[in-house]
Scaffold this motif. Structure first.
Motif, PDB file in Angstrom:
ATOM      1  N   UNK A 162      -3.004  63.174  91.137  1.00  0.00           N
ATOM      2  CA  UNK A 162      -3.060  61.716  91.108  1.00  0.00           C
ATOM      3  C   UNK A 162      -4.507  61.264  91.158  1.00  0.00           C
ATOM      4  N   UNK A 163      -4.897  60.385  90.260  1.00  0.00           N
ATOM      5  CA  UNK A 163      -6.293  59.973  90.124  1.00  0.00           C
ATOM      6  C   UNK A 163      -6.595  58.815  91.066  1.00  0.00           C
ATOM      7  N   UNK A 164      -6.750  59.096  92.362  1.00  0.00           N
ATOM      8  CA  UNK A 164      -7.144  58.061  93.319  1.00  0.00           C
ATOM      9  C   UNK A 164      -8.602  57.700  93.115  1.00  0.00           C
ATOM     10  N   UNK A 165      -9.399  58.676  92.778  1.00  0.00           N
ATOM     11  CA  UNK A 165     -10.813  58.458  92.508  1.00  0.00           C
ATOM     12  C   UNK A 165     -11.196  59.253  91.291  1.00  0.00           C
ATOM     13  N   UNK A 166     -12.260  58.818  90.610  1.00  0.00           N
ATOM     14  CA  UNK A 166     -12.600  59.470  89.354  1.00  0.00           C
ATOM     15  C   UNK A 166     -14.089  59.320  89.108  1.00  0.00           C
ATOM     16  N   UNK A 167     -14.752  60.429  88.790  1.00  0.00           N
ATOM     17  CA  UNK A 167     -16.167  60.329  88.457  1.00  0.00           C
ATOM     18  C   UNK A 167     -16.539  61.400  87.457  1.00  0.00           C
TER      19      UNK A 167
ATOM     20  N   UNK B  33     -19.123  72.159  79.385  1.00  0.00           N
ATOM     21  CA  UNK B  33     -19.859  71.396  78.391  1.00  0.00           C
ATOM     22  C   UNK B  33     -19.913  69.920  78.784  1.00  0.00           C
ATOM     23  N   UNK B  34     -20.890  69.217  78.247  1.00  0.00           N
ATOM     24  CA  UNK B  34     -21.018  67.787  78.511  1.00  0.00           C
ATOM     25  C   UNK B  34     -19.749  67.057  78.078  1.00  0.00           C
ATOM     26  N   UNK B  35     -19.320  66.086  78.890  1.00  0.00           N
ATOM     27  CA  UNK B  35     -18.142  65.253  78.641  1.00  0.00           C
ATOM     28  C   UNK B  35     -16.818  65.991  78.843  1.00  0.00           C
ATOM     29  N   UNK B  36     -16.881  67.247  79.308  1.00  0.00           N
ATOM     30  CA  UNK B  36     -15.650  67.982  79.589  1.00  0.00           C
ATOM     31  C   UNK B  36     -15.335  67.989  81.092  1.00  0.00           C
ATOM     32  N   UNK B  37     -16.276  67.564  81.925  1.00  0.00           N
ATOM     33  CA  UNK B  37     -16.088  67.637  83.368  1.00  0.00           C
ATOM     34  C   UNK B  37     -15.723  66.310  83.997  1.00  0.00           C
ATOM     35  N   UNK B  38     -14.945  66.381  85.087  1.00  0.00           N
ATOM     36  CA  UNK B  38     -14.578  65.182  85.839  1.00  0.00           C
ATOM     37  C   UNK B  38     -14.220  65.589  87.261  1.00  0.00           C
ATOM     38  N   UNK B  39     -14.271  64.623  88.177  1.00  0.00           N
ATOM     39  CA  UNK B  39     -13.874  64.850  89.564  1.00  0.00           C
ATOM     40  C   UNK B  39     -12.766  63.862  89.918  1.00  0.00           C
ATOM     41  N   UNK B  40     -11.676  64.380  90.479  1.00  0.00           N
ATOM     42  CA  UNK B  40     -10.543  63.540  90.852  1.00  0.00           C
ATOM     43  C   UNK B  40     -10.182  63.797  92.303  1.00  0.00           C
ATOM     44  N   UNK B  41      -9.493  62.840  92.907  1.00  0.00           N
ATOM     45  CA  UNK B  41      -9.005  63.011  94.268  1.00  0.00           C
ATOM     46  C   UNK B  41      -7.749  63.891  94.264  1.00  0.00           C
TER      47      UNK B  41
ATOM     48  N   UNK C  88     -12.605  64.990 100.011  1.00  0.00           N
ATOM     49  CA  UNK C  88     -12.417  66.156  99.151  1.00  0.00           C
ATOM     50  C   UNK C  88     -12.234  65.715  97.701  1.00  0.00           C
ATOM     51  N   UNK C  89     -12.838  66.485  96.807  1.00  0.00           N
ATOM     52  CA  UNK C  89     -12.761  66.192  95.378  1.00  0.00           C
ATOM     53  C   UNK C  89     -12.396  67.454  94.611  1.00  0.00           C
ATOM     54  N   UNK C  90     -11.702  67.243  93.493  1.00  0.00           N
ATOM     55  CA  UNK C  90     -11.303  68.339  92.617  1.00  0.00           C
ATOM     56  C   UNK C  90     -12.106  68.243  91.330  1.00  0.00           C
ATOM     57  N   UNK C  91     -12.862  69.291  91.025  1.00  0.00           N
ATOM     58  CA  UNK C  91     -13.614  69.330  89.779  1.00  0.00           C
ATOM     59  C   UNK C  91     -12.760  69.924  88.671  1.00  0.00           C
ATOM     60  N   UNK C  92     -12.581  69.170  87.591  1.00  0.00           N
ATOM     61  CA  UNK C  92     -11.708  69.584  86.490  1.00  0.00           C
ATOM     62  C   UNK C  92     -12.522  69.762  85.210  1.00  0.00           C
ATOM     63  N   UNK C  93     -12.243  70.852  84.497  1.00  0.00           N
ATOM     64  CA  UNK C  93     -12.792  71.031  83.149  1.00  0.00           C
ATOM     65  C   UNK C  93     -11.671  70.723  82.166  1.00  0.00           C
ATOM     66  N   UNK C  94     -11.798  69.589  81.481  1.00  0.00           N
ATOM     67  CA  UNK C  94     -10.753  69.166  80.554  1.00  0.00           C
ATOM     68  C   UNK C  94     -10.715  70.057  79.313  1.00  0.00           C
TER      69      UNK C  94
ATOM     70  N   UNK D   6     -11.960  73.729  88.468  1.00  0.00           N
ATOM     71  CA  UNK D   6     -13.214  74.480  88.561  1.00  0.00           C
ATOM     72  C   UNK D   6     -13.870  74.377  89.936  1.00  0.00           C
ATOM     73  N   UNK D   7     -13.503  73.347  90.696  1.00  0.00           N
ATOM     74  CA  UNK D   7     -14.148  73.138  92.002  1.00  0.00           C
ATOM     75  C   UNK D   7     -13.185  72.409  92.927  1.00  0.00           C
TER      76      UNK D   7
END
Length: 231
Positions: free
Chosen positions: A226-231, A195-203, A169-175, A158-159
């Motif tokens: 690859x999940x180097x970072x996660x938020x 939706x809440x709890x569906x979003x995450x940011x990964x490297x 740089x971060x990748x926004x993911x909608x699970x 998504x981003x």
């Protein structure tokens, strides 16, 4: 004007000026003469309610001989020809400039400290990592399907880009399922909608892998993040 003596040796007044928009609180001795007090400025006395009381225009009079009480305002009118705000506008201040070559020769600058400490743009290893990360991010299009390798979750991109919450740089993911940590926003700033709890940011460190389709056993070849970072 009739003037009277006041016993208190000092008085605290608010000072304003025709040259700026701010006021300051000052304490003065009542034994100052007007000549000492105002120099080249015309002084006007106002009460706490901003009611005009008097001009302070008798050169040999004492400050304490005027009805100056705590909390009153003394307004200064400048006759030098300066304009309002002239001493607040930093664009009128002559700036000191130095060439990059001259700056590189000095040892008392921030640039010298960064270069000596190999920080910021002088950290070649960090710069290489940033460039590699930017290249990886550019290969991940918004709207494509990916899997987060460390978490094993699938979702839609998504981003892609820089963020305010962490550098790089971060990748926004909608699970596909509520396995994330946010709704596409972090620290009050929104990067995408979900939706809440569906979003995450990964490297965006990327590797090729297969994972099953969302609702079937049939496999398809898709990339994996690859999940180097996660938020």
């Amino acid at each position: 004007m009739e003037v009277t003596g006041v016993s208190a040796p000092t008085v605290t007044v608010c000072i304003s000026s025709s040259l700026n928009t701010f006021r300051s609180e000052k304490q003065y001795s009542r034994s100052l003469t007007m000549a000492e007090f105002k120099c080249k400025l015309e002084l006007l006395l106002y009460g706490v309610d901003d009611k005009f009381y008097s001009k302070l225009d008798q050169e040999d009079a004492l400050l304490g001989s005027y009805p100056v009480d705590d909390g009153r305002r003394i307004h200064l009118i400048d006759h030098s020809g300066a304009r309002l705000g002239e001493y607040e506008d930093v664009s009128w201040v002559e700036k000191y400039t130095i060439s990059q070559e001259a700056c590189d020769q000095r040892q008392d600058t921030v640039c010298f400290f960064l270069k000596r400490s190999k920080l910021g743009r002088y950290n070649e290893e960090e710069r290489a990592q940033q460039e590699a990360e930017a290249t990886q991010a550019s290969s991940i299009p918004v709207g494509s399907r990916w899997e987060v390798w460390a978490a094993g979750h699938q979702g839609t991109i998504m981003y892609v880009g820089l963020t305010d919450f962490k550098p790089g740089y971060w990748i926004g993911v909608r699970y596909d399922e509520p396995l994330g940590k946010n709704d596409g926003s972090v620290n009050g700033k929104r990067y995408f909608e979900c939706q809440a709890k569906y979003g995450a940011f990964v490297k965006p460190a990327v590797m090729t892998a297969d994972y099953p389709k969302q609702h079937g056993a049939e496999s398809q070849s898709l990339p994996k993040a690859s999940l180097y970072g996660f938020t």
